[in-house]
Structure formats: C-alpha cells, structure tokens
Design a protein around this motif. Structure first.
Motif, mmCIF file in Angstrom:
data_model
loop_
_atom_site.group_PDB
_atom_site.id
_atom_site.type_symbol
_atom_site.label_atom_id
_atom_site.label_comp_id
_atom_site.label_asym_id
_atom_site.label_seq_id
_atom_site.Cartn_x
_atom_site.Cartn_y
_atom_site.Cartn_z
ATOM 1 N N UNK A 38 0.833 -1.211 0.000
ATOM 2 C CA UNK A 38 0.000 0.000 0.000
ATOM 3 C C UNK A 38 0.862 1.253 0.000
ATOM 4 N N UNK A 39 1.925 1.224 0.785
ATOM 5 C CA UNK A 39 2.814 2.393 0.845
ATOM 6 C C UNK A 39 3.596 2.560 -0.451
ATOM 7 N N UNK A 295 -7.872 15.651 -6.013
ATOM 8 C CA UNK A 295 -6.499 15.170 -6.216
ATOM 9 C C UNK A 295 -6.385 13.687 -5.822
ATOM 10 N N UNK A 296 -5.939 12.840 -6.762
ATOM 11 C CA UNK A 296 -5.832 11.402 -6.450
ATOM 12 C C UNK A 296 -4.852 11.096 -5.313
ATOM 13 N N UNK A 297 -3.831 11.927 -5.172
ATOM 14 C CA UNK A 297 -2.864 11.708 -4.082
ATOM 15 C C UNK A 297 -3.509 11.950 -2.723
ATOM 16 N N UNK A 298 -4.350 12.984 -2.690
ATOM 17 C CA UNK A 298 -5.015 13.327 -1.432
ATOM 18 C C UNK A 298 -6.010 12.234 -1.041
ATOM 19 N N UNK A 302 -5.813 9.964 2.351
ATOM 20 C CA UNK A 302 -6.909 9.773 3.324
ATOM 21 C C UNK A 302 -7.132 8.298 3.609
ATOM 22 N N UNK A 303 -7.059 7.497 2.555
ATOM 23 C CA UNK A 303 -7.225 6.052 2.732
ATOM 24 C C UNK A 303 -6.119 5.504 3.639
ATOM 25 N N UNK A 310 -0.281 6.406 7.172
ATOM 26 C CA UNK A 310 0.198 7.706 6.694
ATOM 27 C C UNK A 310 0.306 8.673 7.860
ATOM 28 N N UNK A 311 1.431 9.355 7.993
ATOM 29 C CA UNK A 311 1.504 10.512 8.893
ATOM 30 C C UNK A 311 2.412 11.542 8.242
ATOM 31 N N UNK A 312 2.258 12.782 8.663
ATOM 32 C CA UNK A 312 2.918 13.899 7.980
ATOM 33 C C UNK A 312 4.433 13.750 7.992
ATOM 34 N N UNK A 313 4.976 13.253 9.092
ATOM 35 C CA UNK A 313 6.431 13.142 9.169
ATOM 36 C C UNK A 313 6.962 12.140 8.133
#
Ligand SMILES: Cc1ncc(C[n+]2csc(CCOP(=O)(O)OP(=O)(O)O)c2C)c(N)n1
Length: 369
Positions: A38-39, A295-298, A302-303, A310-313
């Motif tokens: 997934x990543x 946006x497909x990335x966004x 979210x998924x 997913x985390x911002x760091x």
C-alpha cells in the motif's frame, strides 16, 4: 492482492470505485494488500507528481522543448504499472505516461536523458522529449501520432499468443485516441483474434482543447468495447486501487486466453495539454479548481490515514528522499553531455545504404571543420 480473479462489472454507468473521495474502502471485499504494498503505491504516486513538477521547471528554464504534464493521472498510471508483470509483459504507452514508465522501473537518469535529448538518452537524442521507451523493460517507444501504437500492440499480442509466451500487451492512450481509425482497426482485430492485449484509456475528457462531448457521442469510452464483442470497464481513475485491481483483472484474464478488454480510467489533467498549450483558454477557473480538489494523491492519503499507514512526518521524509533522487538523477543526466550528432545515422538499417553513408561522411567532415 486485491481479489485474485473477482469479476468486475462490465459497462457500468457509474465508474468502478474501491476507495471513495473521503478515503473509505467501499468494496464488499478486503483489499488484501500488505502495508508495504500500500505504501509503495503512495511512493510511486508521489514520485510521479514530483517528477511532473520537475519537468515543468525543465521546460520553463529552456532545458527541454516539450513536456506533456501527467499530474492528475498518477493513480491511473501507478495502478497500471503494478498490474502487469514488469519486464515480462509489454507496455505500449503514450506521451503522457512519464509517471507510468517511472513506476515501471525506467531509471530516472534515463527519463531525464530522454527529456534533455542528450547522451544519457537510450534513444540517443533522436526522439521528441516525453517519448520514452525501454528495451530491457519491454516498453515500446512512444510514438506521437495518436493511436498509431494500437495496431503494433495488437500485432505484438497476436505474436505472444502464437508463440505461447504467456505475455500480455498493455496499451495506453487518451480519450481522443478512441476517435482515430487506427484505434478501431486495432481493437477490432484484437477482438477477432482473441489477442492477449488490454487497452487502457486514461480519459481526462480533453484532447488538447477539445472536450469529450465534441469528440464522441458515446456515453463513455468503455462502452465502445461492446461493438467489438469485448468487455469494457468504466473505472474511477483517481482511485489507485480501483485502477490497479481492474487493470490487473483484465491483464490476468488476457493471460488466461480469454481475450482483450478495454479499461477506461477516468482522470483529470491538472496541467495544460503540453508545454505548447494554455488550458485556461478553454477550462474555466471553477472547472480547474474543482478538478484540483479531487487530487488522487489526497484521496489515497486519506485512505492510508484510515489504515494507520500515513503521517505527515513519514510523508515529508519521503518527499525529501524523492526530491533528492530526482535532483541527483537530473545532475547525472546533465553530466552526460551532448549526444554525438553522427548517431542520427545509427540503428535504422542493418547495413547503412550508400546515400546515408554519403550523408554521414559529409556531416563528419563538417563537424571536423
Ligand atoms: C494522428 C494525430 N493527429 C493529431 C495529433 C495532434 N495531437 C497531439 S496530442 C492530441 C490530443 C490527444 O488527446 P487524447 O488522446 O485525449 O490524449 P491526452 O493528450 O488528452 O492525454 C492531438 C490531437 C497527433 N499527434 N496525431
């Protein structure tokens, strides 16, 4: 893997979607993918986006003469790349597929070399920028003439069938390509021959400035498959797992001898058609900003957040890592320098005919002088 051989609905009016715009998994089956897989999809999508941004800089600073932005197509392109067996199957891409060829494993210095048309380009600087190919990865060199690669993809697939190689040819193109004669001739012949080929349309609803409504009277692209007696899948191409799963299903179906199919991935094109185009002349501000909001990335972010992946760091570190890779690859490509002009006579004929020998000699003399 998402559903090994689950049948997806053909000719659905609503696009097939597995992740909704809020990032919720909405399919009645589990995705079945590992955290690492997934990543990986996210990494490839982000790399595609950052590559696109870098290409814009290269054209604006005069380092290349042409680009065909692929931002907005990342989910579709990364989905396609993961759906085929890389290095075994064949890909017949089109000029907007730089995110796809990157996810297929074409090395970044090669991509930049091709963009710069310099000595780092496997095509020796003889192709138009944004027209990559890779012999080692079975990627047919992009040809600018719209839909002209459909018949060769079908021919390759028929050959794979006759030789029983277990390979599949995947051929990508835009919505405009489906109005070309070559497209219809190719799809028809593939269907009759039950060739192991998957036609994938990245439908961004524009052929340069021509909106899809002015280009086809069909209700969508997937429905065109019906006339040729093959399945057509109408898919949300902003959803990377839907793109991946349906293309993979079509590929494995072709590999199993069940013939070709047409997959339509509905996407947005965030940039202009190419560096020679101004999309604000035919798309309203509202349309452009509505597209950007999808946006497909966004959506995939979210998924992943819901999956705890997913985390911002992590994302920031990943962004920095990719940006560094891009810059290093660009430097490497730039360092290769200009290609030797005499190479323009190479690779066309097994034995160079006399008139090309003559021209080559004259050019060599001129270069000497
Ligand atoms: C046979 C042919 N006709 C016209 C062109 C000029 N042209 C280049 S790109 C393009 C639009 C193609 O649109 P589409 O197939 O929807 O793909 P997109 O660029 O939108 O991804 C056209 C008409 C061409 N390259 N080849």
């Amino acid at each position: 893997m998402v559903q090994e051989r689950a049948a997806f609905p053909t000719f659905s009016q609503e696009p097939i979607r597995l992740i909704d715009p809020d990032g919720r998994w909405v399919a009645p089956f589990p995705h079945g993918l590992s955290a690492q897989e997934l990543r990986r999809f996210y990494r490839d999508m982000l790399a595609a986006r950052l590559l696109d941004e870098k290409l814009v800089v290269l054209v604006r600073t005069g380092k290349t003469s042409f680009i065909a932005p692929h931002a907005g197509h990342e989910a579709a392109q990364v989905g396609i790349a993961h759906a085929l067996q890389r290095g075994h199957d064949w890909l017949f891409p089109y000029y907007r597929d730089l995110g796809l060829v990157l996810a297929m494993g074409v090395p970044l210095p090669e991509i930049f070399g091709q963009t710069l048309g310099n000595a780092a380009d496997p095509a020796k600087g003889r192709q138009m920028p944004s027209h990559p190919g890779s012999r080692s990865l079975n990627i047919f060199t992009v040809c600018s003439a719209i839909a002209s690669h459909i018949p060769p993809a079908v021919g390759a697939a028929i050959s794979m069938k006759l030789r029983r190689t277990g390979q599949v040819a995947v051929c990508t193109f835009g919505d405009g390509a489906t109005s070309e004669g070559d497209w219809h001739a190719g799809v028809n012949f593939a269907a009759v021959q039950r060739a192991p080929v998957v036609f994938v349309c990245e439908n961004n609803r524009y052929a340069i400035s021509v909106n899809i409504a002015q280009q086809t009277a069909s209700e969508n692209i997937a429905i065109k498959a019906k006339a040729y007696g093959i399945p057509g899948y109408h898919v949300d191409g902003l959803d990377v797992l839907a793109s991946y799963s349906v293309v993979r299903y079509a590929v494995e179906r072709a590999r199993a001898g069940e013939g070709p199919s047409l997959v339509e991935l509905v996407v947005h094109r965030f940039g202009p058609h190419s560096s020679a185009d101004d999309d604000t002349r035919y798309k309203s501000k509202e349309e452009l900003s509505a597209e950007r909001r999808q946006d497909p990335l966004l959506r995939y972010q979210r998924f992943l957040e819901r999956e705890g992946l997913w985390d911002a760091q992590w994302a920031n570190e990943l962004r920095l890592e990719i940006a560094k890779e891009l810059e290093a690859a660009l430097q490497e490509a730039q360092a290769a320098g200009e290609p030797d002009p005499l190479q323009m006579f190479d690779d066309v004929f097994a034995a160079r005919p006399w008139h090309l020998e003559e021209q080559r000699r004259l050019l060599a003399e001129e270069l000497e002088a």
